[in-house]
Design a protein around this motif. Structure first.
Motif, PDB file in Angstrom:
ATOM      1  N   VAL A   2      60.082  80.974  20.132  1.00  0.00           N
ATOM      2  CA  VAL A   2      59.065  81.305  21.283  1.00  0.00           C
ATOM      3  C   VAL A   2      58.458  82.607  20.794  1.00  0.00           C
ATOM      4  CG1 VAL A   2      58.898  81.605  23.578  1.00  0.00           C
ATOM      5  CG2 VAL A   2      60.545  80.314  22.934  1.00  0.00           C
ATOM      6  N   PHE A   3      57.067  82.568  20.647  1.00  0.00           N
ATOM      7  CA  PHE A   3      56.164  83.486  20.425  1.00  0.00           C
ATOM      8  C   PHE A   3      55.456  83.658  21.725  1.00  0.00           C
ATOM      9  CE2 PHE A   3      56.757  81.580  16.352  1.00  0.00           C
ATOM     10  CZ  PHE A   3      57.348  82.802  15.767  1.00  0.00           C
ATOM     11  N   ASP A   4      55.258  85.119  22.152  1.00  0.00           N
ATOM     12  CA  ASP A   4      54.485  85.439  23.298  1.00  0.00           C
ATOM     13  C   ASP A   4      53.796  86.796  22.993  1.00  0.00           C
ATOM     14  OD1 ASP A   4      53.424  85.674  25.759  1.00  0.00           O
ATOM     15  OD2 ASP A   4      55.200  86.396  26.726  1.00  0.00           O
ATOM     16  N   GLY A   5      52.798  86.689  22.476  1.00  0.00           N
ATOM     17  CA  GLY A   5      52.042  87.902  22.085  1.00  0.00           C
ATOM     18  C   GLY A   5      52.734  88.692  21.008  1.00  0.00           C
ATOM     19  N   LYS A   6      53.066  89.939  21.274  1.00  0.00           N
ATOM     20  CA  LYS A   6      53.867  90.677  20.186  1.00  0.00           C
ATOM     21  C   LYS A   6      55.257  90.381  20.134  1.00  0.00           C
ATOM     22  CE  LYS A   6      51.045  94.689  19.946  1.00  0.00           C
ATOM     23  NZ  LYS A   6      50.799  96.081  19.806  1.00  0.00           N
ATOM     24  N   LEU A   7      55.888  89.724  21.317  1.00  0.00           N
ATOM     25  CA  LEU A   7      57.335  89.325  21.215  1.00  0.00           C
ATOM     26  C   LEU A   7      57.586  87.937  20.727  1.00  0.00           C
ATOM     27  CD1 LEU A   7      57.834  90.400  24.924  1.00  0.00           C
ATOM     28  CD2 LEU A   7      58.242  91.470  23.049  1.00  0.00           C
ATOM     29  N   ALA A   8      58.774  87.754  20.091  1.00  0.00           N
ATOM     30  CA  ALA A   8      59.128  86.525  19.314  1.00  0.00           C
ATOM     31  C   ALA A   8      60.813  86.609  19.590  1.00  0.00           C
ATOM     32  CB  ALA A   8      59.075  86.464  18.237  1.00  0.00           C
ATOM     33  N   ALA A  15      67.859  79.953  13.262  1.00  0.00           N
ATOM     34  CA  ALA A  15      67.022  80.296  14.124  1.00  0.00           C
ATOM     35  C   ALA A  15      66.321  81.682  13.834  1.00  0.00           C
ATOM     36  CB  ALA A  15      66.950  80.083  15.368  1.00  0.00           C
ATOM     37  N   GLY A  16      67.236  82.524  13.546  1.00  0.00           N
ATOM     38  CA  GLY A  16      66.601  84.113  13.332  1.00  0.00           C
ATOM     39  C   GLY A  16      66.094  84.040  11.931  1.00  0.00           C
ATOM     40  N   ILE A  17      66.618  83.337  10.940  1.00  0.00           N
ATOM     41  CA  ILE A  17      66.273  83.591   9.602  1.00  0.00           C
ATOM     42  C   ILE A  17      64.922  82.522   9.671  1.00  0.00           C
ATOM     43  CG2 ILE A  17      66.297  82.609   7.168  1.00  0.00           C
ATOM     44  CD1 ILE A  17      69.415  82.565   7.519  1.00  0.00           C
ATOM     45  N   ASP A  18      64.521  81.493  10.377  1.00  0.00           N
ATOM     46  CA  ASP A  18      63.251  80.797  10.718  1.00  0.00           C
ATOM     47  C   ASP A  18      62.261  81.951  11.187  1.00  0.00           C
ATOM     48  OD1 ASP A  18      64.515  78.584   9.613  1.00  0.00           O
ATOM     49  OD2 ASP A  18      64.741  77.617  11.449  1.00  0.00           O
ATOM     50  N   LEU A  19      62.725  82.450  12.439  1.00  0.00           N
ATOM     51  CA  LEU A  19      61.753  83.316  13.027  1.00  0.00           C
ATOM     52  C   LEU A  19      61.526  84.658  12.010  1.00  0.00           C
ATOM     53  CD1 LEU A  19      60.405  84.406  15.627  1.00  0.00           C
ATOM     54  CD2 LEU A  19      62.735  85.658  16.009  1.00  0.00           C
ATOM     55  N   ALA A  20      62.444  85.140  11.055  1.00  0.00           N
ATOM     56  CA  ALA A  20      62.176  86.324  10.410  1.00  0.00           C
ATOM     57  C   ALA A  20      61.008  85.584   9.163  1.00  0.00           C
ATOM     58  CB  ALA A  20      63.255  86.708   9.633  1.00  0.00           C
ATOM     59  N   GLU A  31      52.690  82.869   1.334  1.00  0.00           N
ATOM     60  CA  GLU A  31      53.047  82.709  -0.277  1.00  0.00           C
ATOM     61  C   GLU A  31      54.274  83.619  -0.180  1.00  0.00           C
ATOM     62  OE1 GLU A  31      52.573  80.733  -2.646  1.00  0.00           O
ATOM     63  OE2 GLU A  31      51.363  79.463  -1.091  1.00  0.00           O
ATOM     64  N   ARG A  32      54.165  85.035   0.422  1.00  0.00           N
ATOM     65  CA  ARG A  32      55.109  85.844   0.477  1.00  0.00           C
ATOM     66  C   ARG A  32      56.355  85.395   1.208  1.00  0.00           C
ATOM     67  NH1 ARG A  32      54.987  91.605  -0.393  1.00  0.00           N
ATOM     68  NH2 ARG A  32      53.601  90.741  -2.031  1.00  0.00           N
ATOM     69  N   ALA A  33      56.104  84.772   2.341  1.00  0.00           N
ATOM     70  CA  ALA A  33      57.217  84.274   2.962  1.00  0.00           C
ATOM     71  C   ALA A  33      58.112  83.184   2.399  1.00  0.00           C
ATOM     72  CB  ALA A  33      56.735  83.612   4.489  1.00  0.00           C
ATOM     73  N   LYS A  34      57.350  82.359   1.692  1.00  0.00           N
ATOM     74  CA  LYS A  34      57.943  81.289   0.712  1.00  0.00           C
ATOM     75  C   LYS A  34      58.530  82.002  -0.158  1.00  0.00           C
ATOM     76  CE  LYS A  34      54.540  77.434   1.302  1.00  0.00           C
ATOM     77  NZ  LYS A  34      53.592  76.652   0.522  1.00  0.00           N
ATOM     78  N   MET A  39      64.138  83.799  -2.364  1.00  0.00           N
ATOM     79  CA  MET A  39      64.814  84.926  -2.858  1.00  0.00           C
ATOM     80  C   MET A  39      66.432  84.782  -2.163  1.00  0.00           C
ATOM     81  SD  MET A  39      61.907  87.779  -2.899  1.00  0.00           S
ATOM     82  CE  MET A  39      62.864  88.958  -2.488  1.00  0.00           C
ATOM     83  N   ILE A  40      66.344  84.476  -0.789  1.00  0.00           N
ATOM     84  CA  ILE A  40      67.707  84.315   0.048  1.00  0.00           C
ATOM     85  C   ILE A  40      68.199  82.968  -0.147  1.00  0.00           C
ATOM     86  CG2 ILE A  40      66.780  86.149   1.436  1.00  0.00           C
ATOM     87  CD1 ILE A  40      66.397  84.153   3.633  1.00  0.00           C
ATOM     88  N   GLU A  41      67.596  82.084  -1.028  1.00  0.00           N
ATOM     89  CA  GLU A  41      68.087  80.642  -1.141  1.00  0.00           C
ATOM     90  C   GLU A  41      68.337  80.166   0.113  1.00  0.00           C
ATOM     91  OE1 GLU A  41      71.229  80.624  -4.178  1.00  0.00           O
ATOM     92  OE2 GLU A  41      69.941  81.608  -5.491  1.00  0.00           O
ATOM     93  N   TYR A  42      67.440  80.143   1.038  1.00  0.00           N
ATOM     94  CA  TYR A  42      67.583  79.543   2.455  1.00  0.00           C
ATOM     95  C   TYR A  42      67.094  78.184   2.348  1.00  0.00           C
ATOM     96  CZ  TYR A  42      66.991  78.928   7.307  1.00  0.00           C
ATOM     97  OH  TYR A  42      66.864  78.433   8.631  1.00  0.00           O
ATOM     98  N   ASP A  43      67.666  77.258   2.558  1.00  0.00           N
ATOM     99  CA  ASP A  43      67.341  75.743   2.747  1.00  0.00           C
ATOM    100  C   ASP A  43      67.968  74.561   3.570  1.00  0.00           C
ATOM    101  OD1 ASP A  43      65.873  73.791   1.213  1.00  0.00           O
ATOM    102  OD2 ASP A  43      67.003  73.420  -0.139  1.00  0.00           O
ATOM    103  N   PRO A  44      68.318  75.077   4.630  1.00  0.00           N
ATOM    104  CA  PRO A  44      69.014  74.200   5.651  1.00  0.00           C
ATOM    105  C   PRO A  44      67.984  73.141   6.041  1.00  0.00           C
ATOM    106  CG  PRO A  44      69.099  76.129   6.583  1.00  0.00           C
ATOM    107  CD  PRO A  44      68.553  76.452   5.283  1.00  0.00           C
ATOM    108  N   ASP A  45      66.773  73.636   6.786  1.00  0.00           N
ATOM    109  CA  ASP A  45      65.946  72.964   7.501  1.00  0.00           C
ATOM    110  C   ASP A  45      64.621  74.052   7.777  1.00  0.00           C
ATOM    111  OD1 ASP A  45      64.318  70.993   8.300  1.00  0.00           O
ATOM    112  OD2 ASP A  45      65.063  71.060  10.395  1.00  0.00           O
ATOM    113  N   PRO A  46      64.346  74.784   6.699  1.00  0.00           N
ATOM    114  CA  PRO A  46      63.422  75.633   6.943  1.00  0.00           C
ATOM    115  C   PRO A  46      62.007  75.344   7.151  1.00  0.00           C
ATOM    116  CG  PRO A  46      63.764  75.216   4.467  1.00  0.00           C
ATOM    117  CD  PRO A  46      64.649  74.423   5.219  1.00  0.00           C
TER     118      PRO A  46
END
Length: 103
Positions: A2-8, A15-20, A31-34, A39-46
């Protein structure tokens, strides 16, 4: 997420990794996020399909390698961090002993 202005906010580890990664994309670009995801080899459902070298673009691989080299932690930094962590542990043990002796 959930994104609400400056808050997420989100719930759960993935979900925390997805949010980050989503915040990284908003701040530094997709491109930087990808590259970070690779780099962290995150691949469940990114949020991006770049969590493994078999699916990452050549550009993302090059950027991830450049970031890893640039941001590599030197041995001196690791030693200082370890020393600080041990100092804190020792201080806590000494404080606990002092409280126990005072009783």
């Amino acid at each position: 997420m959930v994104f609400d202005g400056k808050l997420a906010t989100c719930a759960g580890v993935s979900a925390g990794i997805d949010l980050a990664l989503s915040r990284a994309a908003r701040i530094a670009g997709e491109e930087r996020a990808k590259a970070i995801q690779l780099m962290i080899e995150y691949d469940p459902d990114p949020p991006f399909d770049s969590g493994h070298t078999s699916s990452a673009s050549r550009h993302t691989k090059v950027l991830a390698n450049a970031l890893l080299i640039r941001d590599a932690v030197g041995v001196s930094n690791m030693t200082a961090g370890s020393g600080l962590a041990w100092s804190r542990v020792i201080d806590r043990v000494r404080a606990r002993r002092s409280r126990t002796r005072a009783r």
